[in-house]
Design a protein around this motif. Structure first.
Motif, PDB file in Angstrom:
ATOM      1  N   ASN A 130       0.821  -1.208   0.000  1.00  0.00           N
ATOM      2  CA  ASN A 130       0.000   0.000   0.000  1.00  0.00           C
ATOM      3  C   ASN A 130       0.859   1.262   0.000  1.00  0.00           C
ATOM      4  O   ASN A 130       0.391   2.334  -0.391  1.00  0.00           O
ATOM      5  N   GLN A 131       2.120   1.158   0.410  1.00  0.00           N
ATOM      6  CA  GLN A 131       2.990   2.332   0.427  1.00  0.00           C
ATOM      7  C   GLN A 131       3.688   2.561  -0.910  1.00  0.00           C
ATOM      8  O   GLN A 131       3.876   3.712  -1.316  1.00  0.00           O
ATOM      9  N   VAL A 132       4.069   1.504  -1.615  1.00  0.00           N
ATOM     10  CA  VAL A 132       4.854   1.693  -2.842  1.00  0.00           C
ATOM     11  C   VAL A 132       4.034   1.581  -4.119  1.00  0.00           C
ATOM     12  O   VAL A 132       4.458   2.068  -5.170  1.00  0.00           O
ATOM     13  N   LEU A 133       2.861   0.944  -4.066  1.00  0.00           N
ATOM     14  CA  LEU A 133       2.072   0.728  -5.280  1.00  0.00           C
ATOM     15  C   LEU A 133       0.781   1.548  -5.338  1.00  0.00           C
ATOM     16  O   LEU A 133       0.142   1.591  -6.380  1.00  0.00           O
ATOM     17  N   SER A 134       0.402   2.197  -4.231  1.00  0.00           N
ATOM     18  CA  SER A 134      -0.853   2.958  -4.240  1.00  0.00           C
ATOM     19  C   SER A 134      -0.739   4.221  -5.078  1.00  0.00           C
ATOM     20  O   SER A 134      -1.732   4.734  -5.590  1.00  0.00           O
ATOM     21  N   GLY A 135       0.465   4.779  -5.213  1.00  0.00           N
ATOM     22  CA  GLY A 135       0.670   5.982  -6.012  1.00  0.00           C
ATOM     23  C   GLY A 135       0.499   7.280  -5.265  1.00  0.00           C
ATOM     24  O   GLY A 135       1.005   8.319  -5.697  1.00  0.00           O
ATOM     25  N   ASP A 136      -0.227   7.270  -4.132  1.00  0.00           N
ATOM     26  CA  ASP A 136      -0.505   8.517  -3.425  1.00  0.00           C
ATOM     27  C   ASP A 136       0.000   8.524  -1.982  1.00  0.00           C
ATOM     28  O   ASP A 136      -0.213   9.489  -1.254  1.00  0.00           O
ATOM     29  N   TYR A 137       0.672   7.460  -1.568  1.00  0.00           N
ATOM     30  CA  TYR A 137       1.116   7.377  -0.176  1.00  0.00           C
ATOM     31  C   TYR A 137       2.148   8.464   0.119  1.00  0.00           C
ATOM     32  O   TYR A 137       3.132   8.621  -0.589  1.00  0.00           O
ATOM     33  N   GLY A 138       1.922   9.243   1.181  1.00  0.00           N
ATOM     34  CA  GLY A 138       2.844  10.302   1.553  1.00  0.00           C
ATOM     35  C   GLY A 138       2.979  11.381   0.507  1.00  0.00           C
ATOM     36  O   GLY A 138       4.008  12.051   0.420  1.00  0.00           O
ATOM     37  N   GLY A 139       1.926  11.582  -0.293  1.00  0.00           N
ATOM     38  CA  GLY A 139       2.002  12.549  -1.381  1.00  0.00           C
ATOM     39  C   GLY A 139       2.582  11.970  -2.654  1.00  0.00           C
ATOM     40  O   GLY A 139       2.824  12.686  -3.618  1.00  0.00           O
ATOM     41  N   GLY A 140       2.799  10.652  -2.672  1.00  0.00           N
ATOM     42  CA  GLY A 140       3.335   9.990  -3.856  1.00  0.00           C
ATOM     43  C   GLY A 140       4.847   9.966  -3.860  1.00  0.00           C
ATOM     44  O   GLY A 140       5.504  10.615  -3.045  1.00  0.00           O
ATOM     45  N   PRO A 141       5.455   9.196  -4.767  1.00  0.00           N
ATOM     46  CA  PRO A 141       6.915   9.138  -4.865  1.00  0.00           C
ATOM     47  C   PRO A 141       7.514  10.518  -5.149  1.00  0.00           C
ATOM     48  O   PRO A 141       6.877  11.377  -5.772  1.00  0.00           O
ATOM     49  N   ARG A 142       8.742  10.731  -4.706  1.00  0.00           N
ATOM     50  CA  ARG A 142       9.449  11.969  -5.013  1.00  0.00           C
ATOM     51  C   ARG A 142       9.907  11.965  -6.470  1.00  0.00           C
ATOM     52  O   ARG A 142       9.825  10.943  -7.155  1.00  0.00           O
ATOM     53  N   SER A 143      10.445  13.086  -6.919  1.00  0.00           N
ATOM     54  CA  SER A 143      11.017  13.126  -8.260  1.00  0.00           C
ATOM     55  C   SER A 143      12.224  12.199  -8.307  1.00  0.00           C
ATOM     56  O   SER A 143      12.832  11.887  -7.279  1.00  0.00           O
ATOM     57  N   SER A 144      12.576  11.746  -9.492  1.00  0.00           N
ATOM     58  CA  SER A 144      13.637  10.753  -9.621  1.00  0.00           C
ATOM     59  C   SER A 144      14.976  11.246  -9.097  1.00  0.00           C
ATOM     60  O   SER A 144      15.809  10.454  -8.641  1.00  0.00           O
ATOM     61  N   SER A 145      15.204  12.560  -9.142  1.00  0.00           N
ATOM     62  CA  SER A 145      16.482  13.096  -8.657  1.00  0.00           C
ATOM     63  C   SER A 145      16.557  13.113  -7.131  1.00  0.00           C
ATOM     64  O   SER A 145      17.648  13.223  -6.567  1.00  0.00           O
ATOM     65  N   GLN A 146      15.421  12.993  -6.469  1.00  0.00           N
ATOM     66  CA  GLN A 146      15.382  13.041  -5.015  1.00  0.00           C
ATOM     67  C   GLN A 146      15.302  11.633  -4.418  1.00  0.00           C
ATOM     68  O   GLN A 146      14.443  11.335  -3.599  1.00  0.00           O
ATOM     69  N   TRP A 147      16.229  10.783  -4.823  1.00  0.00           N
ATOM     70  CA  TRP A 147      16.232   9.415  -4.318  1.00  0.00           C
ATOM     71  C   TRP A 147      17.063   9.338  -3.044  1.00  0.00           C
ATOM     72  O   TRP A 147      17.930  10.181  -2.788  1.00  0.00           O
ATOM     73  N   SER A 148      16.787   8.326  -2.255  1.00  0.00           N
ATOM     74  CA  SER A 148      17.491   8.138  -0.992  1.00  0.00           C
ATOM     75  C   SER A 148      17.966   6.694  -0.873  1.00  0.00           C
ATOM     76  O   SER A 148      17.619   5.834  -1.684  1.00  0.00           O
ATOM     77  N   ILE A 149      18.782   6.450   0.142  1.00  0.00           N
ATOM     78  CA  ILE A 149      19.405   5.144   0.340  1.00  0.00           C
ATOM     79  C   ILE A 149      18.525   4.266   1.232  1.00  0.00           C
ATOM     80  O   ILE A 149      17.834   4.748   2.133  1.00  0.00           O
ATOM     81  N   GLY A 150      18.568   2.970   0.994  1.00  0.00           N
ATOM     82  CA  GLY A 150      17.876   2.011   1.848  1.00  0.00           C
ATOM     83  C   GLY A 150      18.560   0.662   1.769  1.00  0.00           C
ATOM     84  O   GLY A 150      19.424   0.434   0.925  1.00  0.00           O
ATOM     85  N   PHE A 151      18.180  -0.223   2.679  1.00  0.00           N
ATOM     86  CA  PHE A 151      18.735  -1.569   2.609  1.00  0.00           C
ATOM     87  C   PHE A 151      17.784  -2.569   3.246  1.00  0.00           C
ATOM     88  O   PHE A 151      16.925  -2.218   4.071  1.00  0.00           O
ATOM     89  N   ASN A 152      17.927  -3.832   2.829  1.00  0.00           N
ATOM     90  CA  ASN A 152      17.218  -4.975   3.416  1.00  0.00           C
ATOM     91  C   ASN A 152      18.240  -5.984   3.904  1.00  0.00           C
ATOM     92  O   ASN A 152      19.277  -6.180   3.271  1.00  0.00           O
ATOM     93  N   VAL A 153      17.910  -6.644   5.007  1.00  0.00           N
ATOM     94  CA  VAL A 153      18.687  -7.783   5.480  1.00  0.00           C
ATOM     95  C   VAL A 153      17.703  -8.930   5.692  1.00  0.00           C
ATOM     96  O   VAL A 153      16.748  -8.785   6.453  1.00  0.00           O
ATOM     97  N   VAL A 154      17.927 -10.056   5.010  1.00  0.00           N
ATOM     98  CA  VAL A 154      17.035 -11.209   5.099  1.00  0.00           C
ATOM     99  C   VAL A 154      17.807 -12.398   5.652  1.00  0.00           C
ATOM    100  O   VAL A 154      18.957 -12.628   5.280  1.00  0.00           O
ATOM    101  N   ARG A 155      17.178 -13.154   6.548  1.00  0.00           N
ATOM    102  CA  ARG A 155      17.792 -14.363   7.131  1.00  0.00           C
ATOM    103  C   ARG A 155      16.769 -15.474   7.190  1.00  0.00           C
ATOM    104  O   ARG A 155      15.621 -15.259   7.587  1.00  0.00           O
TER     105      ARG A 155
END
Length: 288
Positions: free
Chosen positions: A261-286
């Protein structure tokens, strides 16, 4: 000698069967995969998304000094029903709980498919903000489908229906000069997430995902936007490193969320930022 060779062949066959039935956590970056946890195996996923964009923030170590949303999830194999998994996930974004079931329904040489149903609940008090509502609860239905173009290149398609979003039952704003909306945005959102995984070695791979802008937001803007820009599509891309039963994935993304619901709804938090305003993230799976 023949008996020894036969014993060795049986051992290798058993090892191959065990490998074929090994568990793998059904998550790429943000999109679910058609993988499955086997038997009573347990998988753990820790997600972390920095909020501050990388661009022009060298003094903040390119976003690493800023706020972040962390999440923790578990997926459990259900041994009596092969391919059935139960999962629960909690993320700091609006204190959201997500739980549900996923069933692998197809596992062929070049295609793999699952069906997934989940419930999400934002625990924060329900209220309306300039960029949409918070305290939203709803359901998500997905059909993760993976196509093996080669053994090392996997293309994924994830049709998704979200029953409620942050702008459901509200009147969508429009760009300046456009005819205003007179009726509220009703119903949920249908979207199709796209993914690509490319294996370079047994340990290193590339992961990329694309989250199209739903059609209903093509001529709408977030409530706080006054420059005429509309809702945007989202993306996430990075590299993944696998060792034993761990998988570490480092990404860049213009979508700070992690759930459907956060990444595919299109409107969450006002929608995705512009492509130039990207940020860092990471996943750790075990996998246990």
């Amino acid at each position: 000698m023949p008996r020894k060779l036969l014993s060795l062949a049986c051992a290798l066959g058993a090892a191959g069967a065990l490998h074929a039935e090994s568990s793998d956590y059904p998550l790429a970056i943000n999109l679910p995969t058609a993988e499955r946890m086997q038997f009573w195996d347990i998988g753990l996923a820790f997600t972390h998304r920095f909020v501050t964009p990388v661009k022009d923030h060298g003094k903040d170590v390119y976003g690493l000094d800023g706020y972040a949303y962390a999440g923790l999830g578990f997926t459990f194999g259900i041994k009596p029903v092969p391919g059935l998994n139960a999962f629960i996930y909690r993320t700091a974004d609006n204190k959201t709980f997500t739980f549900g079931l996923q069933q692998q329904v197809l596992d062929l040489d070049r295609i793999r498919m699952a069906v997934r149903a989940e419930r999400f609940d934002e625990v924060v008090p329900a209220t309306t903000t300039p960029i949409g509502r918070v305290g939203v609860a709803g359901g998500v239905f997905q059909v993760p489908t993976e196509i093996f173009l080669t053994d090392d290149i996997i293309f994924s398609v994830v049709p998704t229906y979200i029953t409620k979003t942050t702008t459901t039952d509200t009147i969508l704003a429009v760009p300046p000069g456009a005819a205003p909306n007179t009726s509220p945005n009703t119903g949920g959102v249908f979207n199709v997430g796209l993914g690509l995984r490319i294996g370079f070695t047994e340990k290193f791979s590339f992961m990329g995902e694309y989250y199209p802008r739903p059609s209903k937001f093509a001529h709408a803007t977030p409530g706080v936007v006054t420059d005429g820009s509309t809702y945007r599509p989202g993306f996430a891309a990075g590299v993944s490193y696998r060792t034993f039963k761990h998988r570490f994935t480092l990404i860049g993304t213009n979508v700070p969320g992690t759930t459907a619901n956060q990444v595919l709804s299109g409107d969450y938090g006002g929608g995705p930022r512009s492509s130039s305003q990207w940020s860092i993230g990471f996943n750790v799976v075990r996998v246990f």
